[in-house]
Design a protein around this motif. Structure first.
Motif, PDB file in Angstrom:
ATOM      1  N   VAL A  20      -0.939  15.588  -7.923  1.00 18.62           N
ATOM      2  CA  VAL A  20      -0.899  14.127  -7.768  1.00 18.62           C
ATOM      3  C   VAL A  20       0.271  13.558  -8.562  1.00 18.62           C
ATOM      4  N   ILE A  21       0.470  14.047  -9.775  1.00 17.11           N
ATOM      5  CA  ILE A  21       1.598  13.580 -10.595  1.00 17.11           C
ATOM      6  C   ILE A  21       2.915  13.925  -9.903  1.00 17.11           C
ATOM      7  N   ALA A  22       3.013  15.120  -9.362  1.00 24.57           N
ATOM      8  CA  ALA A  22       4.232  15.522  -8.651  1.00 24.57           C
ATOM      9  C   ALA A  22       4.513  14.588  -7.477  1.00 24.57           C
ATOM     10  N   ARG A  23       3.474  14.207  -6.743  1.00 26.89           N
ATOM     11  CA  ARG A  23       3.671  13.282  -5.609  1.00 26.89           C
ATOM     12  C   ARG A  23       4.116  11.910  -6.102  1.00 26.89           C
ATOM     13  N   LEU A  24       3.505  11.434  -7.191  1.00 31.04           N
ATOM     14  CA  LEU A  24       3.910  10.135  -7.749  1.00 31.04           C
ATOM     15  C   LEU A  24       5.386  10.152  -8.147  1.00 31.04           C
ATOM     16  N   GLU A  25       5.796  11.266  -8.752  1.00 30.13           N
ATOM     17  CA  GLU A  25       7.170  11.367  -9.261  1.00 30.13           C
ATOM     18  C   GLU A  25       8.178  11.751  -8.186  1.00 30.13           C
ATOM     19  N   SER A  26       7.715  12.036  -6.987  1.00 30.02           N
ATOM     20  CA  SER A  26       8.644  12.406  -5.907  1.00 30.02           C
ATOM     21  C   SER A  26       9.290  11.188  -5.270  1.00 30.02           C
ATOM     22  N   GLY A  27       8.649  10.030  -5.385  1.00 32.98           N
ATOM     23  CA  GLY A  27       9.179   8.832  -4.755  1.00 32.98           C
ATOM     24  C   GLY A  27       8.808   8.699  -3.295  1.00 32.98           C
ATOM     25  N   ARG A  28       8.041   9.645  -2.779  1.00 30.36           N
ATOM     26  CA  ARG A  28       7.681   9.601  -1.355  1.00 30.36           C
ATOM     27  C   ARG A  28       6.537   8.662  -1.062  1.00 30.36           C
ATOM     28  N   THR A  29       5.744   8.338  -2.065  1.00 35.09           N
ATOM     29  CA  THR A  29       4.638   7.398  -1.873  1.00 35.09           C
ATOM     30  C   THR A  29       4.706   6.329  -2.944  1.00 35.09           C
ATOM     31  N   ALA A  30       4.287   5.146  -2.582  1.00 35.45           N
ATOM     32  CA  ALA A  30       4.284   4.030  -3.524  1.00 35.45           C
ATOM     33  C   ALA A  30       2.928   3.981  -4.225  1.00 35.45           C
ATOM     34  N   PRO A  31       2.896   4.154  -5.546  1.00 30.56           N
ATOM     35  CA  PRO A  31       1.621   4.120  -6.262  1.00 30.56           C
ATOM     36  C   PRO A  31       1.068   2.706  -6.350  1.00 30.56           C
ATOM     37  N   SER A  32      -0.247   2.610  -6.487  1.00 29.76           N
ATOM     38  CA  SER A  32      -0.886   1.303  -6.669  1.00 29.76           C
ATOM     39  C   SER A  32      -0.599   0.799  -8.077  1.00 29.76           C
ATOM     40  N   LEU A  33      -0.821  -0.475  -8.286  1.00 29.39           N
ATOM     41  CA  LEU A  33      -0.641  -1.032  -9.631  1.00 29.39           C
ATOM     42  C   LEU A  33      -1.625  -0.395 -10.609  1.00 29.39           C
ATOM     43  N   ARG A  34      -2.840  -0.112 -10.158  1.00 33.54           N
ATOM     44  CA  ARG A  34      -3.831   0.528 -11.035  1.00 33.54           C
ATOM     45  C   ARG A  34      -3.355   1.918 -11.463  1.00 33.54           C
ATOM     46  N   THR A  35      -2.775   2.659 -10.531  1.00 36.58           N
ATOM     47  CA  THR A  35      -2.257   3.984 -10.861  1.00 36.58           C
ATOM     48  C   THR A  35      -1.108   3.874 -11.848  1.00 36.58           C
ATOM     49  N   LEU A  36      -0.224   2.921 -11.637  1.00 35.57           N
ATOM     50  CA  LEU A  36       0.886   2.716 -12.572  1.00 35.57           C
ATOM     51  C   LEU A  36       0.360   2.341 -13.955  1.00 35.57           C
ATOM     52  N   GLN A  37      -0.692   1.534 -14.001  1.00 31.68           N
ATOM     53  CA  GLN A  37      -1.305   1.139 -15.272  1.00 31.68           C
ATOM     54  C   GLN A  37      -1.849   2.371 -15.994  1.00 31.68           C
ATOM     55  N   ARG A  38      -2.571   3.228 -15.287  1.00 32.19           N
ATOM     56  CA  ARG A  38      -3.129   4.448 -15.879  1.00 32.19           C
ATOM     57  C   ARG A  38      -2.019   5.385 -16.342  1.00 32.19           C
ATOM     58  N   TYR A  39      -0.965   5.484 -15.554  1.00 32.56           N
ATOM     59  CA  TYR A  39       0.182   6.335 -15.904  1.00 32.56           C
ATOM     60  C   TYR A  39       0.802   5.823 -17.206  1.00 32.56           C
ATOM     61  N   ALA A  40       1.065   4.515 -17.261  1.00 34.50           N
ATOM     62  CA  ALA A  40       1.676   3.917 -18.448  1.00 34.50           C
ATOM     63  C   ALA A  40       0.826   4.164 -19.693  1.00 34.50           C
ATOM     64  N   GLU A  41      -0.461   3.933 -19.589  1.00 39.08           N
ATOM     65  CA  GLU A  41      -1.352   4.144 -20.727  1.00 39.08           C
ATOM     66  C   GLU A  41      -1.365   5.615 -21.152  1.00 39.08           C
ATOM     67  N   SER A  42      -1.314   6.508 -20.190  1.00 38.37           N
ATOM     68  CA  SER A  42      -1.380   7.943 -20.480  1.00 38.37           C
ATOM     69  C   SER A  42      -0.126   8.474 -21.157  1.00 38.37           C
ATOM     70  N   VAL A  43       1.004   7.785 -20.986  1.00 36.51           N
ATOM     71  CA  VAL A  43       2.238   8.197 -21.672  1.00 36.51           C
ATOM     72  C   VAL A  43       2.467   7.361 -22.934  1.00 36.51           C
ATOM     73  N   GLY A  44       1.472   6.535 -23.283  1.00 34.10           N
ATOM     74  CA  GLY A  44       1.582   5.719 -24.494  1.00 34.10           C
ATOM     75  C   GLY A  44       2.395   4.462 -24.290  1.00 34.10           C
ATOM     76  N   GLY A  45       2.493   4.017 -23.061  1.00 35.17           N
ATOM     77  CA  GLY A  45       3.282   2.823 -22.753  1.00 35.17           C
ATOM     78  C   GLY A  45       2.429   1.675 -22.270  1.00 35.17           C
ATOM     79  N   LEU A  71       2.415  -1.186 -18.943  1.00 32.11           N
ATOM     80  CA  LEU A  71       2.981  -1.572 -17.657  1.00 32.11           C
ATOM     81  C   LEU A  71       3.344  -3.039 -17.655  1.00 32.11           C
ATOM     82  N   THR A  72       4.527  -3.356 -17.203  1.00 30.78           N
ATOM     83  CA  THR A  72       4.925  -4.736 -16.971  1.00 30.78           C
ATOM     84  C   THR A  72       5.487  -4.812 -15.561  1.00 30.78           C
ATOM     85  N   VAL A  73       5.271  -5.945 -14.904  1.00 32.86           N
ATOM     86  CA  VAL A  73       5.784  -6.171 -13.562  1.00 32.86           C
ATOM     87  C   VAL A  73       6.675  -7.390 -13.623  1.00 32.86           C
TER      88      VAL A  73
END
Length: 93
Positions: free
Chosen positions: A60-85, A87-89
């Motif tokens: 799933v992470i590989a697909r997110l980082e491939s740029g082939r699919t647009a992640p949801s805002l919730r997924t981006l939020q979880r990603y940001a939190e998981s890397v210690g960041g 999310l801002t839009v």
């Protein structure tokens, strides 16, 4: 025989208006993918470790980082939190 570099091939392909249009339409997705990869790298995490933190799989992470699919805002939020960041839009005019 002429040697073709990746840059030369890219220039030749992007000279085609249809290819250029398709490339330009995907640019925002690839920009998001670049930001995701950079954030994960700054956090010093592998895709597998990030997946564990997010409660998902490495594929799933590989697909997110491939740029082939647009992640949801919730997924981006979880990603940001998981890397210690955080999310801002931002919408620019």
């Amino acid at each position: 025989m002429k040697t073709r570099t990746p840059d030369a091939l890219e220039r030749r392909l992007l000279a085609d208006p249809l290819v250029r249009q398709a490339f330009d339409e995907l640019a925002p997705q690839y920009a998001v993918a670049r930001v995701l990869i950079e954030a994960r790298a700054r956090a010093g995490l592998s895709q597998a470790e990030l997946a564990r933190r997010m409660g998902t799989t490495q594929s799933v992470i590989a697909r997110l980082e491939s740029g082939r699919t647009a992640p949801s805002l919730r997924t981006l939020q979880r990603y940001a939190e998981s890397v210690g960041g955080r999310l801002t839009v931002k919408i620019e005019a």
